[in-house]
Design an enzyme around this catalytic site. Structure first.
Site, PDB file in Angstrom:
ATOM      1  N   GLY A  99      50.754  49.697  44.443  1.00 40.58           N
ATOM      2  CA  GLY A  99      48.986  49.088  43.467  1.00 40.58           C
ATOM      3  C   GLY A  99      48.678  48.462  43.565  1.00 40.58           C
ATOM      4  N   HIS A 156      36.914  43.787  32.808  1.00 43.43           N
ATOM      5  CA  HIS A 156      38.273  44.135  33.693  1.00 43.43           C
ATOM      6  C   HIS A 156      36.916  45.726  34.449  1.00 43.43           C
ATOM      7  CE1 HIS A 156      41.026  42.320  31.864  1.00 43.43           C
ATOM      8  NE2 HIS A 156      41.673  41.897  32.937  1.00 43.43           N
ATOM      9  N   HIS A 157      37.975  45.599  35.475  1.00 41.35           N
ATOM     10  CA  HIS A 157      37.444  47.003  36.633  1.00 41.35           C
ATOM     11  C   HIS A 157      38.025  48.716  36.102  1.00 41.35           C
ATOM     12  CE1 HIS A 157      42.272  47.505  36.619  1.00 41.35           C
ATOM     13  NE2 HIS A 157      41.764  46.297  37.420  1.00 41.35           N
ATOM     14  N   LYS A 160      41.688  50.334  34.576  1.00 45.58           N
ATOM     15  CA  LYS A 160      42.775  49.297  33.847  1.00 45.58           C
ATOM     16  C   LYS A 160      42.591  50.487  32.164  1.00 45.58           C
ATOM     17  CE  LYS A 160      43.448  44.745  31.427  1.00 45.58           C
ATOM     18  NZ  LYS A 160      45.211  45.316  31.899  1.00 45.58           N
ATOM     19  N   THR A 173      46.271  40.196  28.853  1.00 48.63           N
ATOM     20  CA  THR A 173      46.292  37.809  28.813  1.00 48.63           C
ATOM     21  C   THR A 173      45.210  38.048  27.583  1.00 48.63           C
ATOM     22  OG1 THR A 173      45.886  38.168  30.840  1.00 48.63           O
ATOM     23  CG2 THR A 173      44.537  36.670  29.952  1.00 48.63           C
TER      24      THR A 173
END
Length: 269
Positions: A17, A161-162, A165, A172
């Protein structure tokens, strides 16, 4: 002269990953660590490839495998929820500590970690970035102080986020919310808003998930009052904070008694 300490023998679980690859790179370029295992799924198309070669580095002498090495000092897990639990079970069997950095674990998964931590030291956190954990502590302290005002405190959490995801909102963001909710007694969560939803309730935390390109991760925590606003923001420009934080946790676990630890423990917070 004192002998140099032996390198920490690390197994990376979830080695193919994005975070696993970054860990391999950092370990390969450090004399403090030795890569002794690079675990991937049995169905991975990269089985048998040298871990270093996969990352565009010099060969590491460790092939990607679905089998555990005979001996190691610590596991760093960046895989999936199911795979992480399986890795914890293996570490219990062989009596080795593990850093669980996978996201998306359910309450049942975390319960397995809690039970297993009676046998081995486990470090589990929603995020291993030092900056994120420091911001969490600041958010917790801010919430505790704001409660004393005796007025409505509106809390909104925005995370980016990217596009790859899988979980939303991020673990978080949910951890930020958990820490703040405990201080401000905000029992309800709302995930985005649409339509005529009416005025904002006083007992909720709002979560908003943004997915863009290759964003490594950003979190903004907003505390809104009448006439003023507090924003706490932390952002990563690459994956190094997650990997270096996980390595710090792996070091921290050496010689520790069986227990569940967090990045607050690692950072002395």
């Amino acid at each position: 002269m004192p002998l140099e300490p032996a390198p920490l023998r690390v197994v990376i679980h979830g080695a193919s990953g994005r975070n696993g690859r970054r860990l391999i790179d950092l370990v390969q370029h450090s004399e403090q660590y030795q890569l002794v295992g690079a675990i991937v799924s049995p169905s991975s198309k990269q089985l048998g490839i040298d871990a270093g070669t996969m990352c565009g580095l010099e060969p590491a002498g460790v092939a990607l495998s679905d089998k555990w090495p005979a001996d190691f000092d610590v596991v760093i897990d960046f895989s999936s929820a199911d795979a992480a639990v399986a890795a914890v079970h293996h570490c219990c069997q062989v009596g080795r500590p593990i850093v669980v950095a996978s996201t998306g674990l359910s309450a049942a998964d975390v319960a397995v970690l809690q039970q297993s931590s009676q046998k081995i030291p486990i470090c589990y956190a929603a995020n291993f970035s030092p900056a994120v954990n420091l911001t969490m502590k600041l958010a917790e302290q801010a919430a505790a102080a704001l409660r004393k005002l005796g007025q409505q405190i509106d809390v909104e959490i925005i995370e980016r986020h990217h596009r790859m995801k899988a979980d939303s909102p991020s673990g978080t963001a949910l951890k930020f919310g958990e820490l703040i909710a405990a201080q401000l007694d905000l029992p309800h969560a709302v995930h985005g808003r649409e339509g005529m939803v009416g005025k904002r309730p006083a007992d909720e935390i709002g979560y908003h998930a943004v997915r863009l390109g290759d964003d490594a991760g950003q979190h903004t925590i907003c505390f809104g009052m009448m006439g003023e606003l507090i924003e706490l923001r932390c952002a990563a420009s690459n994956r190094d904070p997650y990997a270096t934080g996980a390595l710090a946790a792996a070091n921290f676990l050496q010689g520790k008694p069986a227990r569940m630890y967090s990045m607050f423990d690692v950072l002395g917070l």
